[in-house]
Design a protein around this motif. Structure first.
Motif, PDB file in Angstrom:
ATOM      1  N   LYS A  92      44.239  45.934  -5.534  1.00  0.00           N
ATOM      2  CA  LYS A  92      45.686  45.753  -5.644  1.00  0.00           C
ATOM      3  C   LYS A  92      46.059  45.580  -7.109  1.00  0.00           C
ATOM      4  CE  LYS A  92      46.627  43.523  -1.184  1.00  0.00           C
ATOM      5  NZ  LYS A  92      47.255  42.337  -0.535  1.00  0.00           N
ATOM      6  N   LEU A  93      47.246  46.041  -7.447  1.00  0.00           N
ATOM      7  CA  LEU A  93      47.794  45.760  -8.769  1.00  0.00           C
ATOM      8  C   LEU A  93      48.315  44.329  -8.808  1.00  0.00           C
ATOM      9  CD1 LEU A  93      49.699  49.093  -9.304  1.00  0.00           C
ATOM     10  CD2 LEU A  93      48.161  48.118 -11.019  1.00  0.00           C
ATOM     11  N   HIS A  94      48.182  43.706  -9.982  1.00  0.00           N
ATOM     12  CA  HIS A  94      48.717  42.367 -10.199  1.00  0.00           C
ATOM     13  C   HIS A  94      49.513  42.360 -11.500  1.00  0.00           C
ATOM     14  CE1 HIS A  94      46.392  40.390  -6.967  1.00  0.00           C
ATOM     15  NE2 HIS A  94      45.488  41.318  -7.249  1.00  0.00           N
ATOM     16  N   ILE A  95      50.363  41.358 -11.652  1.00  0.00           N
ATOM     17  CA  ILE A  95      51.173  41.212 -12.866  1.00  0.00           C
ATOM     18  C   ILE A  95      50.665  40.005 -13.641  1.00  0.00           C
ATOM     19  CG2 ILE A  95      53.479  40.805 -13.792  1.00  0.00           C
ATOM     20  CD1 ILE A  95      54.599  42.167 -11.286  1.00  0.00           C
ATOM     21  N   ASP A  96      50.318  40.221 -14.903  1.00  0.00           N
ATOM     22  CA  ASP A  96      49.837  39.135 -15.753  1.00  0.00           C
ATOM     23  C   ASP A  96      50.993  38.195 -16.085  1.00  0.00           C
ATOM     24  OD1 ASP A  96      47.416  38.367 -17.725  1.00  0.00           O
ATOM     25  OD2 ASP A  96      49.320  38.086 -18.775  1.00  0.00           O
ATOM     26  N   LEU A  97      50.757  36.885 -15.961  1.00  0.00           N
ATOM     27  CA  LEU A  97      51.830  35.908 -16.139  1.00  0.00           C
ATOM     28  C   LEU A  97      52.239  35.729 -17.596  1.00  0.00           C
ATOM     29  CD1 LEU A  97      50.669  33.167 -13.594  1.00  0.00           C
ATOM     30  CD2 LEU A  97      52.368  34.979 -13.273  1.00  0.00           C
ATOM     31  N   ILE A  98      51.380  36.117 -18.540  1.00  0.00           N
ATOM     32  CA  ILE A  98      51.712  35.963 -19.957  1.00  0.00           C
ATOM     33  C   ILE A  98      52.341  37.237 -20.517  1.00  0.00           C
ATOM     34  CG2 ILE A  98      50.779  35.558 -22.275  1.00  0.00           C
ATOM     35  CD1 ILE A  98      48.674  33.759 -21.022  1.00  0.00           C
ATOM     36  N   THR A  99      51.667  38.371 -20.333  1.00  0.00           N
ATOM     37  CA  THR A  99      52.152  39.627 -20.927  1.00  0.00           C
ATOM     38  C   THR A  99      53.118  40.372 -20.019  1.00  0.00           C
ATOM     39  OG1 THR A  99      50.331  40.909 -19.970  1.00  0.00           O
ATOM     40  CG2 THR A  99      49.961  39.910 -22.139  1.00  0.00           C
ATOM     41  N   ARG A 126      57.635  49.458 -13.578  1.00  0.00           N
ATOM     42  CA  ARG A 126      56.491  49.075 -12.758  1.00  0.00           C
ATOM     43  C   ARG A 126      55.902  50.294 -12.043  1.00  0.00           C
ATOM     44  NH1 ARG A 126      55.122  44.849 -15.178  1.00  0.00           N
ATOM     45  NH2 ARG A 126      56.359  42.961 -14.895  1.00  0.00           N
ATOM     46  N   ILE A 127      54.565  50.279 -11.897  1.00  0.00           N
ATOM     47  CA  ILE A 127      53.911  51.341 -11.129  1.00  0.00           C
ATOM     48  C   ILE A 127      53.554  50.866  -9.726  1.00  0.00           C
ATOM     49  CG2 ILE A 127      53.027  52.563 -13.136  1.00  0.00           C
ATOM     50  CD1 ILE A 127      50.366  51.220 -12.753  1.00  0.00           C
ATOM     51  N   GLY A 128      53.568  49.548  -9.513  1.00  0.00           N
ATOM     52  CA  GLY A 128      53.280  48.998  -8.198  1.00  0.00           C
ATOM     53  C   GLY A 128      54.543  48.578  -7.471  1.00  0.00           C
ATOM     54  N   ILE A 129      54.453  48.543  -6.150  1.00  0.00           N
ATOM     55  CA  ILE A 129      55.520  48.003  -5.310  1.00  0.00           C
ATOM     56  C   ILE A 129      55.062  46.625  -4.844  1.00  0.00           C
ATOM     57  CG2 ILE A 129      56.861  48.323  -3.193  1.00  0.00           C
ATOM     58  CD1 ILE A 129      56.266  51.343  -3.440  1.00  0.00           C
ATOM     59  N   TYR A 130      55.931  45.621  -5.002  1.00  0.00           N
ATOM     60  CA  TYR A 130      55.549  44.241  -4.710  1.00  0.00           C
ATOM     61  C   TYR A 130      56.474  43.648  -3.656  1.00  0.00           C
ATOM     62  CZ  TYR A 130      52.838  44.817  -8.979  1.00  0.00           C
ATOM     63  OH  TYR A 130      51.959  45.281  -9.920  1.00  0.00           O
ATOM     64  N   GLY A 131      55.922  42.719  -2.865  1.00  0.00           N
ATOM     65  CA  GLY A 131      56.713  42.013  -1.869  1.00  0.00           C
ATOM     66  C   GLY A 131      57.434  40.833  -2.481  1.00  0.00           C
ATOM     67  N   ASN A 132      57.833  39.890  -1.636  1.00  0.00           N
ATOM     68  CA  ASN A 132      58.574  38.722  -2.114  1.00  0.00           C
ATOM     69  C   ASN A 132      57.736  37.856  -3.044  1.00  0.00           C
ATOM     70  OD1 ASN A 132      60.865  39.450  -0.663  1.00  0.00           O
ATOM     71  ND2 ASN A 132      60.165  38.381   1.198  1.00  0.00           N
ATOM     72  N   ASP A 133      56.434  37.798  -2.801  1.00  0.00           N
ATOM     73  CA  ASP A 133      55.537  37.002  -3.651  1.00  0.00           C
ATOM     74  C   ASP A 133      54.642  37.968  -4.435  1.00  0.00           C
ATOM     75  OD1 ASP A 133      53.901  35.220  -4.895  1.00  0.00           O
ATOM     76  OD2 ASP A 133      53.120  34.281  -3.065  1.00  0.00           O
ATOM     77  N   PHE A 134      55.016  38.244  -5.694  1.00  0.00           N
ATOM     78  CA  PHE A 134      54.263  39.244  -6.469  1.00  0.00           C
ATOM     79  C   PHE A 134      52.840  38.777  -6.773  1.00  0.00           C
ATOM     80  CE2 PHE A 134      55.890  36.543  -9.848  1.00  0.00           C
ATOM     81  CZ  PHE A 134      54.856  36.510 -10.766  1.00  0.00           C
ATOM     82  N   GLU A 135      52.597  37.453  -6.670  1.00  0.00           N
ATOM     83  CA  GLU A 135      51.248  36.960  -6.942  1.00  0.00           C
ATOM     84  C   GLU A 135      50.247  37.413  -5.879  1.00  0.00           C
ATOM     85  OE1 GLU A 135      51.037  32.819  -7.750  1.00  0.00           O
ATOM     86  OE2 GLU A 135      52.506  32.879  -9.388  1.00  0.00           O
ATOM     87  N   GLU A 136      50.739  37.895  -4.746  1.00  0.00           N
ATOM     88  CA  GLU A 136      49.856  38.422  -3.701  1.00  0.00           C
ATOM     89  C   GLU A 136      49.344  39.814  -4.049  1.00  0.00           C
ATOM     90  OE1 GLU A 136      48.762  36.966  -0.920  1.00  0.00           O
ATOM     91  OE2 GLU A 136      49.751  35.088  -1.486  1.00  0.00           O
TER      92      GLU A 136
END
Length: 372
Positions: A309-316, A339-349
């Protein structure tokens, strides 16, 4: 009155041959002469204690030359080429299991006020490339001090390395002995591991882990590896180096790292802590890491690793996927607008889908211990 500090200063001045380098280089043997006269050749051969059909070793003075040394006589079509060896006698010289290499130990002794020591260097002669390298395989130090009541306290410490060459691999096992934690003499012997010989380069490819009692592969990238000191890297590097703050690569730090540039193109960025390379960011498509380079698209990655899964870095706020088994973070320098990913309500997932398949990797981070 204790004088331990003085002893330590003496130690550091006498024993300065650290053996922590991951890569070392053989040196070419110096040519001393050529020989075609069969009678002279027969004379030298009769005085030789170590010989076979292709070469022999002679100790002494060459005729018409003021040289007193050990010499390698190597056969060629016309006769023999004579090479000066880096020692003065050939006693105890032996073949390794790979008979392309000769092994010879040379001993040194040193003494100073309240300290004495012995060290031994293993010299490896490469008969094919006519080169040699010296590796310290033994170091013993005895030192002493006096306490406040003038009682003598004696310290002993030593290291000893056992080695052998099979095929073109050098295997080393180093043992350390010391009392009262006076000094870690293991730093003075070549470290335990497996090294490969390629041409004039001796490169460490496996290191020993005390935690799991096994040899672990060393990840080499270009001409360096994680765990190498930045001093060793800079000593051997021939590319342009620029100091760049770590925060430019997503670290919450203003300390500096090293960006490596070749022909005006950025190749990689080194993260350094306590003078050790602990992580690297690769941006050049010419450098493959586990078969992956920065020309790969996110679609190609997910075809090989469909569970990622793609994730989003919290700093950059960049997107990334993490390959746990390879300790790789594949980074895409995006933001909220692309963004290249599609994320739900909680992007940390992590991502739940993909909306841009052709975005290529911007950075490949090789994640080492202590790199976060």
């Amino acid at each position: 009155m204790r004088i331990l500090l003085k002893i330590l200063l003496v130690l550091s001045s006498i024993y300065s041959f650290g053996q922590d380098d991951f890569e070392r280089h053989f040196e070419k043997l110096e040519t001393a002469d050529t020989l075609t006269d069969s009678k002279v050749i027969a004379y030298y051969q009769s005085k030789s204690q170590f010989k076979n059909d292709d070469f022999f070793i002679y100790d002494g003075t060459l005729i018409n030359r003021l040289l007193d040394n050990s010499f390698l006589f190597k056969k060629n079509k016309a006769g023999f080429i004579i090479y000066k060896l880096p020692f003065q006698n050939s006693t105890e010289i032996v073949f390794s299991k790979n008979e392309n290499y000769l092994l010879k130990k040379v001993e040194y002794r040193s003494s100073a006020r309240q300290i004495r020591g012995t060290s031994k260097e293993q010299i490896i002669i490469d008969l094919n490339n006519l080169s040699y390298i010296g590796l310290f395989t033994y170091n013993s130090v005895q030192s002493w001090e006096f306490d406040d009541e003038e009682n003598m306290i004696v310290y002993n410490s030593a290291c000893k390395s056992l080695m052998n060459i099979e095929d073109d691999f050098l295997t080393v096992h180093t043992l350390c002995y010391e009392n009262d934690n006076f000094r870690n003499e293991c730093e003075e012997c070549i470290s335990t591991g497996i090294y490969v010989i390629k041409g004039d380069i001796l490169r460490k490819v496996k290191s020993y882990s005390e935690r799991n009692l096994s040899m672990n592969d060393i990840e080499w990238i270009d001409s360096f590896c994680l765990g190498m000191s930045i001093d060793e890297f800079l000593r051997t590097n021939d590319k342009e180096v620029q100091e760049i703050p770590l925060f430019a690569y997503g670290y919450d730090s203003e300390e500096m790292g090293y960006e490596i540039i070749n022909n005006d193109l950025r190749q990689y960025f080194l993260v350094v802590k306590e003078k050790e390379i602990v992580s690297v960011f690769v941006m050049s498509p010419e450098i493959d890491i586990h078969g992956i380079n920065t020309s790969w698209t996110i679609n190609e990655i997910l075809k090989r690793y469909p569970d990622l899964k793609l994730h989003i870095d919290l700093i950059t706020h960049w997107e990334y996927v993490f390959l746990k088994d390879q300790s790789l973070r594949l980074i895409f320098k995006t933001d909220s607008s692309n963004r290249i990913g599609i994320y739900g309500n909680d992007f940390e997932e992590g991502s739940i889908g993909l909306k841009e398949e052709n975005k290529t990797i911007d950075l490949i981070q090789v994640v080492g211990k202590g790199s976060n």
